[in-house]
Design a protein around this motif. Structure first.
Motif, PDB file in Angstrom:
ATOM      1  N   ASN A 103      -2.638-147.099 -19.513  1.00 36.96           N
ATOM      2  CA  ASN A 103      -1.869-145.873 -19.972  1.00 36.96           C
ATOM      3  C   ASN A 103      -0.538-146.231 -20.300  1.00 36.96           C
ATOM      4  O   ASN A 103       0.357-146.765 -19.655  1.00 36.96           O
ATOM      5  CB  ASN A 103      -2.008-144.972 -18.844  1.00 36.96           C
ATOM      6  CG  ASN A 103      -3.207-144.559 -18.528  1.00 36.96           C
ATOM      7  OD1 ASN A 103      -4.119-144.177 -19.336  1.00 36.96           O
ATOM      8  ND2 ASN A 103      -3.650-144.327 -17.044  1.00 36.96           N
ATOM      9  N   LEU A 104      -0.197-145.675 -21.522  1.00 35.87           N
ATOM     10  CA  LEU A 104       1.087-146.051 -22.147  1.00 35.87           C
ATOM     11  C   LEU A 104       2.103-144.790 -21.887  1.00 35.87           C
ATOM     12  O   LEU A 104       1.632-143.769 -21.581  1.00 35.87           O
ATOM     13  CB  LEU A 104       1.100-146.154 -23.490  1.00 35.87           C
ATOM     14  CG  LEU A 104       0.310-147.168 -24.205  1.00 35.87           C
ATOM     15  CD1 LEU A 104      -0.014-147.068 -25.790  1.00 35.87           C
ATOM     16  CD2 LEU A 104       0.781-148.839 -23.595  1.00 35.87           C
ATOM     17  N   ASP A 105       3.274-145.299 -21.812  1.00 36.23           N
ATOM     18  CA  ASP A 105       4.271-144.302 -21.377  1.00 36.23           C
ATOM     19  C   ASP A 105       4.436-143.266 -22.439  1.00 36.23           C
ATOM     20  O   ASP A 105       4.452-143.799 -23.704  1.00 36.23           O
ATOM     21  CB  ASP A 105       5.725-145.017 -21.227  1.00 36.23           C
ATOM     22  CG  ASP A 105       6.928-144.224 -20.798  1.00 36.23           C
ATOM     23  OD1 ASP A 105       6.560-143.238 -19.914  1.00 36.23           O
ATOM     24  OD2 ASP A 105       7.886-144.372 -21.259  1.00 36.23           O
ATOM     25  N   ASP A 159      -0.964-157.977 -12.724  1.00 37.77           N
ATOM     26  CA  ASP A 159      -0.087-156.867 -12.395  1.00 37.77           C
ATOM     27  C   ASP A 159       1.136-156.582 -13.486  1.00 37.77           C
ATOM     28  O   ASP A 159       1.492-155.620 -13.778  1.00 37.77           O
ATOM     29  CB  ASP A 159       0.139-156.671 -11.117  1.00 37.77           C
ATOM     30  CG  ASP A 159       0.977-155.761 -10.590  1.00 37.77           C
ATOM     31  OD1 ASP A 159       0.566-154.440 -10.498  1.00 37.77           O
ATOM     32  OD2 ASP A 159       2.109-155.860 -10.149  1.00 37.77           O
ATOM     33  N   LYS A 160       1.768-157.840 -13.577  1.00 35.52           N
ATOM     34  CA  LYS A 160       2.681-157.514 -14.595  1.00 35.52           C
ATOM     35  C   LYS A 160       2.444-157.374 -16.067  1.00 35.52           C
ATOM     36  O   LYS A 160       3.492-156.536 -16.625  1.00 35.52           O
ATOM     37  CB  LYS A 160       3.529-159.132 -14.323  1.00 35.52           C
ATOM     38  CG  LYS A 160       4.807-159.108 -15.094  1.00 35.52           C
ATOM     39  CD  LYS A 160       5.907-158.196 -14.622  1.00 35.52           C
ATOM     40  CE  LYS A 160       6.676-158.701 -13.565  1.00 35.52           C
ATOM     41  NZ  LYS A 160       7.727-157.926 -13.063  1.00 35.52           N
ATOM     42  N   VAL A 161       1.520-157.689 -16.445  1.00 31.88           N
ATOM     43  CA  VAL A 161       1.072-157.434 -17.710  1.00 31.88           C
ATOM     44  C   VAL A 161       0.866-155.863 -17.998  1.00 31.88           C
ATOM     45  O   VAL A 161       1.404-155.195 -18.778  1.00 31.88           O
ATOM     46  CB  VAL A 161      -0.297-158.093 -18.226  1.00 31.88           C
ATOM     47  CG1 VAL A 161      -0.848-157.454 -19.377  1.00 31.88           C
ATOM     48  CG2 VAL A 161      -0.039-159.525 -18.557  1.00 31.88           C
ATOM     49  N   ILE A 162       0.269-155.357 -16.879  1.00 31.63           N
ATOM     50  CA  ILE A 162       0.150-153.829 -16.701  1.00 31.63           C
ATOM     51  C   ILE A 162       1.470-153.042 -16.554  1.00 31.63           C
ATOM     52  O   ILE A 162       1.532-152.236 -17.348  1.00 31.63           O
ATOM     53  CB  ILE A 162      -0.844-153.540 -15.706  1.00 31.63           C
ATOM     54  CG1 ILE A 162      -2.249-153.897 -15.908  1.00 31.63           C
ATOM     55  CG2 ILE A 162      -0.965-152.077 -15.601  1.00 31.63           C
ATOM     56  CD1 ILE A 162      -3.249-153.829 -14.777  1.00 31.63           C
ATOM     57  N   ALA A 163       2.307-153.655 -15.983  1.00 30.11           N
ATOM     58  CA  ALA A 163       3.672-152.847 -15.672  1.00 30.11           C
ATOM     59  C   ALA A 163       4.452-152.868 -16.977  1.00 30.11           C
ATOM     60  O   ALA A 163       5.022-152.091 -17.443  1.00 30.11           O
ATOM     61  CB  ALA A 163       4.464-153.601 -14.725  1.00 30.11           C
ATOM     62  N   VAL A 164       4.543-154.300 -17.718  1.00 29.41           N
ATOM     63  CA  VAL A 164       5.439-154.384 -19.008  1.00 29.41           C
ATOM     64  C   VAL A 164       4.734-153.320 -20.142  1.00 29.41           C
ATOM     65  O   VAL A 164       5.320-152.779 -20.704  1.00 29.41           O
ATOM     66  CB  VAL A 164       5.135-155.721 -19.217  1.00 29.41           C
ATOM     67  CG1 VAL A 164       5.708-155.937 -20.760  1.00 29.41           C
ATOM     68  CG2 VAL A 164       6.175-156.515 -18.450  1.00 29.41           C
ATOM     69  N   MET A 165       3.148-153.604 -20.409  1.00 27.13           N
ATOM     70  CA  MET A 165       2.645-152.900 -21.561  1.00 27.13           C
ATOM     71  C   MET A 165       2.870-151.345 -21.181  1.00 27.13           C
ATOM     72  O   MET A 165       2.828-150.643 -22.056  1.00 27.13           O
ATOM     73  CB  MET A 165       1.213-153.583 -21.738  1.00 27.13           C
ATOM     74  CG  MET A 165       1.374-154.836 -22.271  1.00 27.13           C
ATOM     75  SD  MET A 165      -0.002-155.385 -22.661  1.00 27.13           S
ATOM     76  CE  MET A 165      -0.643-154.481 -24.042  1.00 27.13           C
ATOM     77  N   GLY A 166       2.591-151.043 -19.835  1.00 25.58           N
ATOM     78  CA  GLY A 166       2.554-149.381 -19.393  1.00 25.58           C
ATOM     79  C   GLY A 166       3.566-148.804 -19.462  1.00 25.58           C
ATOM     80  O   GLY A 166       3.776-147.741 -19.519  1.00 25.58           O
ATOM     81  N   SER A 167       4.887-149.684 -19.655  1.00 22.40           N
ATOM     82  CA  SER A 167       6.032-149.142 -19.733  1.00 22.40           C
ATOM     83  C   SER A 167       6.547-148.851 -21.305  1.00 22.40           C
ATOM     84  O   SER A 167       7.867-148.316 -21.722  1.00 22.40           O
ATOM     85  CB  SER A 167       7.162-150.229 -19.339  1.00 22.40           C
ATOM     86  OG  SER A 167       7.530-151.155 -20.005  1.00 22.40           O
ATOM     87  N   LYS A 168       5.586-149.146 -21.975  1.00 17.60           N
ATOM     88  CA  LYS A 168       5.955-149.076 -23.607  1.00 17.60           C
ATOM     89  C   LYS A 168       5.191-147.937 -24.155  1.00 17.60           C
ATOM     90  O   LYS A 168       4.140-147.384 -23.475  1.00 17.60           O
ATOM     91  CB  LYS A 168       5.155-150.499 -24.290  1.00 17.60           C
ATOM     92  CG  LYS A 168       5.598-151.622 -23.993  1.00 17.60           C
ATOM     93  CD  LYS A 168       7.172-151.953 -24.307  1.00 17.60           C
ATOM     94  CE  LYS A 168       7.654-153.228 -23.477  1.00 17.60           C
ATOM     95  NZ  LYS A 168       9.258-153.202 -23.584  1.00 17.60           N
ATOM     96  N   ASP A 169       5.623-147.370 -25.130  1.00 15.63           N
ATOM     97  CA  ASP A 169       4.889-146.367 -25.868  1.00 15.63           C
ATOM     98  C   ASP A 169       3.961-146.605 -27.169  1.00 15.63           C
ATOM     99  O   ASP A 169       3.814-147.921 -27.331  1.00 15.63           O
ATOM    100  CB  ASP A 169       6.033-145.195 -26.106  1.00 15.63           C
ATOM    101  CG  ASP A 169       7.123-145.568 -27.635  1.00 15.63           C
ATOM    102  OD1 ASP A 169       6.538-146.567 -27.976  1.00 15.63           O
ATOM    103  OD2 ASP A 169       8.065-145.256 -27.554  1.00 15.63           O
ATOM    104  N   LEU A 170       3.523-145.654 -27.779  1.00 14.14           N
ATOM    105  CA  LEU A 170       2.270-146.059 -28.762  1.00 14.14           C
ATOM    106  C   LEU A 170       2.970-146.867 -29.691  1.00 14.14           C
ATOM    107  O   LEU A 170       2.330-147.764 -30.420  1.00 14.14           O
ATOM    108  CB  LEU A 170       1.733-144.651 -29.133  1.00 14.14           C
ATOM    109  CG  LEU A 170       0.365-145.008 -29.779  1.00 14.14           C
ATOM    110  CD1 LEU A 170      -0.490-145.748 -29.248  1.00 14.14           C
ATOM    111  CD2 LEU A 170      -0.003-143.432 -30.265  1.00 14.14           C
ATOM    112  N   GLU A 171       4.275-146.532 -30.261  1.00 12.61           N
ATOM    113  CA  GLU A 171       4.786-147.176 -31.560  1.00 12.61           C
ATOM    114  C   GLU A 171       5.038-148.705 -31.025  1.00 12.61           C
ATOM    115  O   GLU A 171       4.973-149.343 -31.788  1.00 12.61           O
ATOM    116  CB  GLU A 171       6.335-146.674 -31.521  1.00 12.61           C
ATOM    117  CG  GLU A 171       6.984-147.013 -32.923  1.00 12.61           C
ATOM    118  CD  GLU A 171       6.141-147.082 -34.112  1.00 12.61           C
ATOM    119  OE1 GLU A 171       6.211-147.744 -34.944  1.00 12.61           O
ATOM    120  OE2 GLU A 171       5.418-146.055 -34.205  1.00 12.61           O
ATOM    121  N   ASP A 172       5.343-149.018 -29.802  1.00 10.33           N
ATOM    122  CA  ASP A 172       5.690-150.631 -29.429  1.00 10.33           C
ATOM    123  C   ASP A 172       4.326-151.180 -29.733  1.00 10.33           C
ATOM    124  O   ASP A 172       4.307-152.497 -29.491  1.00 10.33           O
ATOM    125  CB  ASP A 172       6.257-150.537 -27.969  1.00 10.33           C
ATOM    126  CG  ASP A 172       7.417-149.961 -27.723  1.00 10.33           C
ATOM    127  OD1 ASP A 172       8.276-150.055 -28.661  1.00 10.33           O
ATOM    128  OD2 ASP A 172       7.813-149.143 -26.392  1.00 10.33           O
TER     129      ASP A 172
END
Length: 146
Positions: A64-66, A97-110
């Motif tokens: 899920n993206l931010d 877990d880190k991949v999920i945390a980093v990518m989950g902090s991004k929005d759709l544009e990222d």
């Protein structure tokens, strides 16, 4: 006609010549007695960048993206050498877990193609904090976002 030479200027020139000699000699001695410095390590790390390291496949992610949206991706990590694959496999759960945390902090544009290289660089940096610089690249095998 006499040329007057100032002793002060001669002493400055002498100090300069001695300083250059000591500096050059020191560099030669350093290379002889301390050949493996941090700069050499960085250069050798860059030269291994041309070689393909071991590949370690992580789980498939649905994140899920931010700000809304999701990304579904499959990630493969490229290690720096054969030993690195063992460490990457041992720490796979922490890396996922880190991949999920980093990518989950991004929005759709990222997630768009233009920003994907920045995302890969950020992932390498963050994952290397877990694996002590054992990862040289992040490869996306599949990548869908909505």
């Amino acid at each position: 006609m006499k040329i007057k030479i100032n002793k002060k200027i001669i002493s400055y020139i002498l100090i300069l010549v001695i300083g250059i000699g000591v500096g050059a000699g020191g560099m030669l001695m350093k290379d002889k007695f301390l050949p493996n410095t941090g700069q050499d390590t960085a250069e050798s790390h860059e030269s291994t960048k041309d070689e393909i390291g071991p590949l370690v496949e992580l789980s498939e992610f649905t994140i899920n993206l931010d700000g809304g949206g999701i990304v579904k991706t499959k990630v493969v990590l490229e290690g720096v050498d054969k030993k690195s694959s063992e460490e990457i496999e041992e720490k796979a759960a922490f890396l996922e877990d880190k991949v999920i945390a980093v990518m989950g902090s991004k929005d759709l544009e990222d997630m768009r193609t233009a920003n994907r290289e920045d995302l890969k660089k950020e992932l390498v940096t963050e994952l290397n904090k877990i694996c002590d610089d054992q990862i040289q690249d992040v490869l996306f095998i599949s990548f869908m976002y909505d």
